[in-house]
Scaffold this motif. Structure first.
Motif, PDB file in Angstrom:
ATOM      1  N   ASN A  46       0.810  -1.224   0.000  1.00 38.93           N
ATOM      2  CA  ASN A  46       0.000   0.000   0.000  1.00 38.93           C
ATOM      3  C   ASN A  46       0.840   1.270   0.000  1.00 38.93           C
ATOM      4  O   ASN A  46       0.432   2.275  -0.570  1.00 38.93           O
ATOM      5  CB  ASN A  46      -0.932   0.008   1.212  1.00 38.93           C
ATOM      6  CG  ASN A  46      -2.072   1.010   1.059  1.00 38.93           C
ATOM      7  OD1 ASN A  46      -2.729   1.038   0.024  1.00 38.93           O
ATOM      8  ND2 ASN A  46      -2.306   1.816   2.089  1.00 38.93           N
ATOM      9  N   GLU A  47       2.043   1.260   0.649  1.00 38.07           N
ATOM     10  CA  GLU A  47       2.841   2.477   0.755  1.00 38.07           C
ATOM     11  C   GLU A  47       4.302   2.099   0.991  1.00 38.07           C
ATOM     12  O   GLU A  47       4.599   1.153   1.719  1.00 38.07           O
ATOM     13  CB  GLU A  47       2.316   3.360   1.894  1.00 38.07           C
ATOM     14  CG  GLU A  47       2.924   4.740   1.959  1.00 38.07           C
ATOM     15  CD  GLU A  47       2.226   5.639   2.987  1.00 38.07           C
ATOM     16  OE1 GLU A  47       2.569   6.844   3.017  1.00 38.07           O
ATOM     17  OE2 GLU A  47       1.368   5.163   3.749  1.00 38.07           O
ATOM     18  N   ILE A  48       5.221   2.864   0.368  1.00 36.27           N
ATOM     19  CA  ILE A  48       6.654   2.592   0.492  1.00 36.27           C
ATOM     20  C   ILE A  48       7.401   3.924   0.576  1.00 36.27           C
ATOM     21  O   ILE A  48       7.136   4.833  -0.209  1.00 36.27           O
ATOM     22  CB  ILE A  48       7.204   1.818  -0.733  1.00 36.27           C
ATOM     23  CG1 ILE A  48       6.384   0.560  -1.031  1.00 36.27           C
ATOM     24  CG2 ILE A  48       8.670   1.463  -0.524  1.00 36.27           C
ATOM     25  CD1 ILE A  48       6.724  -0.074  -2.364  1.00 36.27           C
ATOM     26  N   ARG A  49       8.353   4.009   1.556  1.00 37.73           N
ATOM     27  CA  ARG A  49       9.310   5.123   1.522  1.00 37.73           C
ATOM     28  C   ARG A  49      10.674   4.522   1.270  1.00 37.73           C
ATOM     29  O   ARG A  49      11.191   3.732   2.048  1.00 37.73           O
ATOM     30  CB  ARG A  49       9.305   5.926   2.818  1.00 37.73           C
ATOM     31  CG  ARG A  49      10.403   6.996   2.808  1.00 37.73           C
ATOM     32  CD  ARG A  49      10.168   8.093   3.798  1.00 37.73           C
ATOM     33  NE  ARG A  49       9.135   9.038   3.373  1.00 37.73           N
ATOM     34  CZ  ARG A  49       9.319  10.014   2.481  1.00 37.73           C
ATOM     35  NH1 ARG A  49      10.499  10.167   1.892  1.00 37.73           N
ATOM     36  NH2 ARG A  49       8.340  10.824   2.181  1.00 37.73           N
ATOM     37  N   ILE A  50      11.303   4.944   0.156  1.00 42.07           N
ATOM     38  CA  ILE A  50      12.591   4.423  -0.283  1.00 42.07           C
ATOM     39  C   ILE A  50      13.727   5.352   0.133  1.00 42.07           C
ATOM     40  O   ILE A  50      14.821   4.904   0.470  1.00 42.07           O
ATOM     41  CB  ILE A  50      12.590   4.269  -1.816  1.00 42.07           C
ATOM     42  CG1 ILE A  50      11.497   3.281  -2.241  1.00 42.07           C
ATOM     43  CG2 ILE A  50      13.943   3.817  -2.330  1.00 42.07           C
ATOM     44  CD1 ILE A  50      11.269   3.229  -3.736  1.00 42.07           C
ATOM     45  N   ASP A  51      13.458   6.639   0.144  1.00 40.72           N
ATOM     46  CA  ASP A  51      14.519   7.613   0.396  1.00 40.72           C
ATOM     47  C   ASP A  51      13.916   8.805   1.100  1.00 40.72           C
ATOM     48  O   ASP A  51      12.691   8.962   1.163  1.00 40.72           O
ATOM     49  CB  ASP A  51      15.157   8.015  -0.942  1.00 40.72           C
ATOM     50  CG  ASP A  51      16.481   8.747  -0.771  1.00 40.72           C
ATOM     51  OD1 ASP A  51      17.007   8.776   0.357  1.00 40.72           O
ATOM     52  OD2 ASP A  51      16.967   9.305  -1.777  1.00 40.72           O
ATOM     53  N   GLN A  52      14.774   9.680   1.630  1.00 40.32           N
ATOM     54  CA  GLN A  52      14.333  10.889   2.275  1.00 40.32           C
ATOM     55  C   GLN A  52      15.502  11.854   2.343  1.00 40.32           C
ATOM     56  O   GLN A  52      16.642  11.501   2.034  1.00 40.32           O
ATOM     57  CB  GLN A  52      13.786  10.597   3.678  1.00 40.32           C
ATOM     58  CG  GLN A  52      14.845  10.137   4.666  1.00 40.32           C
ATOM     59  CD  GLN A  52      14.265   9.766   5.996  1.00 40.32           C
ATOM     60  OE1 GLN A  52      14.116   8.568   6.266  1.00 40.32           O
ATOM     61  NE2 GLN A  52      13.943  10.737   6.832  1.00 40.32           N
ATOM     62  N   THR A  53      15.231  13.093   2.748  1.00 42.32           N
ATOM     63  CA  THR A  53      16.310  14.058   2.956  1.00 42.32           C
ATOM     64  C   THR A  53      17.121  13.623   4.171  1.00 42.32           C
ATOM     65  O   THR A  53      16.575  13.159   5.175  1.00 42.32           O
ATOM     66  CB  THR A  53      15.731  15.465   3.187  1.00 42.32           C
ATOM     67  OG1 THR A  53      14.791  15.412   4.261  1.00 42.32           O
ATOM     68  CG2 THR A  53      15.032  15.982   1.931  1.00 42.32           C
ATOM     69  N   LEU A  95       6.290   6.346  -2.244  1.00 45.64           N
ATOM     70  CA  LEU A  95       5.254   5.835  -3.138  1.00 45.64           C
ATOM     71  C   LEU A  95       4.038   5.454  -2.312  1.00 45.64           C
ATOM     72  O   LEU A  95       4.170   4.901  -1.214  1.00 45.64           O
ATOM     73  CB  LEU A  95       5.750   4.618  -3.913  1.00 45.64           C
ATOM     74  CG  LEU A  95       7.077   4.775  -4.685  1.00 45.64           C
ATOM     75  CD1 LEU A  95       7.488   3.433  -5.275  1.00 45.64           C
ATOM     76  CD2 LEU A  95       6.934   5.804  -5.761  1.00 45.64           C
ATOM     77  N   PHE A  96       2.839   5.707  -2.843  1.00 43.06           N
ATOM     78  CA  PHE A  96       1.626   5.293  -2.138  1.00 43.06           C
ATOM     79  C   PHE A  96       0.513   5.087  -3.142  1.00 43.06           C
ATOM     80  O   PHE A  96       0.514   5.637  -4.237  1.00 43.06           O
ATOM     81  CB  PHE A  96       1.219   6.315  -1.073  1.00 43.06           C
ATOM     82  CG  PHE A  96       0.932   7.701  -1.620  1.00 43.06           C
ATOM     83  CD1 PHE A  96      -0.367   8.113  -1.877  1.00 43.06           C
ATOM     84  CD2 PHE A  96       1.972   8.593  -1.858  1.00 43.06           C
ATOM     85  CE1 PHE A  96      -0.631   9.380  -2.367  1.00 43.06           C
ATOM     86  CE2 PHE A  96       1.709   9.864  -2.348  1.00 43.06           C
ATOM     87  CZ  PHE A  96       0.397  10.268  -2.603  1.00 43.06           C
ATOM     88  N   GLY A 155      -4.031   2.995  -8.171  1.00 46.71           N
ATOM     89  CA  GLY A 155      -2.781   3.306  -8.847  1.00 46.71           C
ATOM     90  C   GLY A 155      -1.770   3.916  -7.902  1.00 46.71           C
ATOM     91  O   GLY A 155      -2.093   4.445  -6.841  1.00 46.71           O
ATOM     92  N   TRP A 156      -0.506   3.831  -8.316  1.00 46.11           N
ATOM     93  CA  TRP A 156       0.582   4.318  -7.485  1.00 46.11           C
ATOM     94  C   TRP A 156       0.881   5.785  -7.773  1.00 46.11           C
ATOM     95  O   TRP A 156       0.748   6.257  -8.893  1.00 46.11           O
ATOM     96  CB  TRP A 156       1.845   3.482  -7.708  1.00 46.11           C
ATOM     97  CG  TRP A 156       1.754   2.133  -7.046  1.00 46.11           C
ATOM     98  CD1 TRP A 156       1.331   0.988  -7.603  1.00 46.11           C
ATOM     99  CD2 TRP A 156       2.099   1.843  -5.708  1.00 46.11           C
ATOM    100  NE1 TRP A 156       1.381  -0.054  -6.694  1.00 46.11           N
ATOM    101  CE2 TRP A 156       1.857   0.454  -5.520  1.00 46.11           C
ATOM    102  CE3 TRP A 156       2.587   2.580  -4.630  1.00 46.11           C
ATOM    103  CZ2 TRP A 156       2.086  -0.189  -4.303  1.00 46.11           C
ATOM    104  CZ3 TRP A 156       2.831   1.935  -3.424  1.00 46.11           C
ATOM    105  CH2 TRP A 156       2.567   0.560  -3.267  1.00 46.11           C
TER     106      TRP A 156
END
Length: 672
Positions: A98-105, A257-258, A266-267
């Protein structure tokens, strides 16, 4: 459903009554997913809510079946009930990424992935894996593996797996992630996994897995970096866009991404900074997919957290004519174009706003009155009933009226425009030969003096100062004006002046009228006999044959000779004869033959056909007159008795008779 492709879906829909004669219809559909042997059924309409319905799947001869509900009230809830039937060894139903965080500041302390599914669903037998590239940059190597054995979907329905540095929300499972940044990779949820980190699934590097160390793929999403040549993977030959294999193009390094909606939509790409406002992260809860949350998702062209000057409240770019009123952008209305209520520039229809709105009946709009456009937004035209001063109109009564000319100027006699409604018969811009200055047709007798037409006066007819032909009344003008006291004027043919029948004072020519008319043969006219003028209007003159007693003439025999009975001074003479006898006059026209008696005798004098009685009563008749006188002494040659005894005939009486009866014989001239 798609030739040459293993992926795809087929949709079968039933709309209508569910058995013959039933009053209530039912709308249902079945969706077949070709790449993972799943079937989803959904109910849109069922008025009985499952009381008379059986929901499930079976094979062609009904020898194998899987039942969901049978004639159960509430077994189906229209618009809500969706049931997935799947094969593959106990794969949990409806669990997806449902939701992904791959990177960040900064440091990647808040990487996570979120699964969604029915609360209480066991995740045992499932693995979350990431397929990317190997050490040499070759695609098709497994980079990360997270074993989900023993995990369960929490009551919220959202399962969050994160590292122990995670600070965005409570986590359900603490794991080590270390997702690869800035690269193309594929995140997958699989069952029956037998591989590990470093396992290669695409030895020939053609983008199609030739080694699949799993039994089933429940879900997959491929994150594509357009600047990267690495390949993406998923169920089937290639990972194509779909509910269980979504490509998410990344314009820069992949970050957040969510899905919208949750679990099957849809993403979308979120923000790199998870702490930015508004935030795009929502681990442990519904994704931020609402228009107005400030996060732009698929289907939204913008999202400024509400209406802005560049973004509508429905997250479409603000544009006049899009059918959405955006007051922040200055729109007062927006009907998707020009309407009777709204201009094409999204302002309310107002005649005079400078915007032509034909739908509202405007023909023009110059922001007010102009030479080409009326104030009511109709095209300026004389005769349209709208006064347009900018176009030079003084009035406009939609045609000629008593106050307005047909050329839209104020009706004024003398303006050169004939206005019959205003009572004008003509208008030549002033007096002309055919038109009076009061705009009536020029005509002698109309009581309007028109000098251009040759009139010197006009009293509506003949007056004592004006002739009937509209010339000033004047004796000698050739026009008889009886009102002015004229009896005649000229020759009656228009020629003025004295004539034989008309004096120059315009009275009828007549001897004795005290007007000398030479044309009529008058030498003088003193209104009768005078010292200087005979009563036949000839100059008084002794010897003219006219006895003028006023001029002291006793006689006038037409000559100035003495001795013929009338002296050269026109005084009576005594004729030569005998004294005391008779004297005889044999006719005045041929002279006087008079015989006078003497003494007391009597004598007779004969003159013309007149009888004169003497004192004795004797008469004398005929061509001779005898005057018998008695007594007294006769004066020789005087032809009369000068006695004062009173017995003689009175000479004055005789001459009075002569004046009455004999004057006609003496006068020779007569007036015509």
């Amino acid at each position: 459903g798609y030739p040459g492709q293993a992926a795809g879906i087929s949709v079968f829909q039933w709309t209508g009554q569910h058995f013959g004669g039933a009053a209530n219809g039912v709308n249902v559909e079945a969706i077949l997913f070709h790449d993972d042997d799943r079937i989803v059924t959904m109910v849109q309409t069922d008025a009985e809510n499952g009381v008379g319905s059986t929901l499930g799947i079976q094979n062609a001869d009904a020898s194998v079946a899987l039942q969901y509900s049978c004639n159960t009230n509430g077994g189906t809830v229209p618009g809500v009930t969706a049931v997935e039937y799947s094969l593959g060894g106990g794969m949990p139903p409806l669990v997806s990424i449902n939701e992904i965080r791959i990177d960040q500041t900064g440091a990647d302390n808040d990487e996570y992935f979120e699964l969604i599914g029915p609360p209480g669903t066991s995740l045992s037998g499932l693995h979350y894996i990431v397929v990317g590239d190997g050490a040499a940059g070759v695609s098709g190597f497994i980079e990360a593996v997270i074993n989900l054995n023993g995990q369960v979907i929490p009551p919220s329905g959202y399962f969050v797996a994160a590292e122990n540095t995670f600070s965005l929300a409570p986590r359900d499972f603490t794991v080590f992630l270390n997702f690869e940044n800035g690269d193309t990779n594929t995140h997958m949820l699989v069952s029956g996994f037998t591989g590990g980190v470093g396992t290669q699934i695409d030895a020939d590097g053609d983008g199609t897995p030739d080694n699949t160390p799993w039994t089933d793929v429940l879900d997959a999403v491929a994150v594509i970096d357009p600047d990267d040549l690495d390949l993406s993977y998923g169920p089937g030959e290639v990972c194509t866009a779909g509910p269980y294999c979504n490509d998410v193009p990344i314009m820069a390094n992949p970050d957040h991404l969510f899905r919208c909606g949750d679990g099957a939509g849809g993403w979308n790409q979120g923000l790199l900074n998870p702490f930015a406002v508004p935030t795009s992260d929502s681990p442990g809860g519904p994704n931020l997919c609402s228009c107005g949350d400030g996060i732009v998702i698929a289907g939204e062209t913008c999202d400024d957290g509400g209406e802005s000057a560049v973004c509508n409240a429905d997250c479409t770019a603000a544009a006049c004519g899009d059918g959405l009123v955006n007051m922040t952008a200055g729109e007062a209305c927006d009907d998707g174009g020009e309407t009777a209520m709204c201009d094409a520039d999204c302002t309310p229809v107002v005649c005079g706003d400078g915007v032509v709105n034909m739908a509202a009946g405007e023909m023009c709009d110059d922001a007010g009155e102009s030479a080409a456009c009326n104030i009511d937004c109709t095209v300026a035209a004389c005769g349209d009933g709208v006064v347009n001063m900018a176009a030079g109109e003084e009035c406009d009564d939609a045609g000629e009226s008593a106050s307005c000319d047909a050329d839209c100027t104020a009706a004024v006699c003398g303006d050169g425009v004939s206005n019959m409604a205003a009572g004008e018969e003509c208008d030549d811009g002033g007096e002309s030969a055919s038109c009076d200055d009061d705009c009536t047709a020029a005509a002698c007798g109309d009581m309007v003096v028109n000098t251009t037409a040759g009139e010197t006066c006009d009293d509506g007819g003949r007056s004592d100062t004006c002739n009937v032909d509209c010339t000033a009344a004047s004796c000698g003008d050739g026009v008889v004006n009886m009102t002015a006291g004229e009896e005649c004027d000229g020759d009656g043919m228009g020629a003025p002046g004295e004539t034989e029948t008309c004096d120059d004072d315009c009275t009828t020519a007549m001897c004795g009228d005290m007007v000398t008319n030479a044309t009529a043969g008058e030498e003088c006219d003193d209104g009768g006999e005078s010292k200087n003028c005979d009563d036949d209007c000839s100059i008084a003159e002794c010897g003219d044959g006219v006895v003028n007693m006023t001029a002291n003439e006793e006689c006038d025999d037409g000559n100035t000779e003495d001795g013929d009975g009338c002296s050269a001074g026109c005084v009576m003479e005594d004729e030569p004869g005998t004294t005391g006898g008779e004297s005889t006059d044999t006719g005045m026209d041929t002279g006087v033959d008079e015989t006078a008696g003497t003494g007391g005798g009597s004598g007779a004098t004969t003159m013309g056909p007149v009888t004169v009685s003497d004192s004795a009563g004797n008469d004398s008749t005929g061509g001779d007159e005898t005057d018998t006188e008695t007594g007294g002494a006769a004066v020789p040659g005087d032809g009369c008795n000068c006695s004062t005894a009173g017995n003689g005939t009175n000479r004055d009486a005789v001459w009075s008779v002569l004046a009455l009866f004999g004057l006609g014989a003496l006068r020779r001239r007569r007036r015509a």
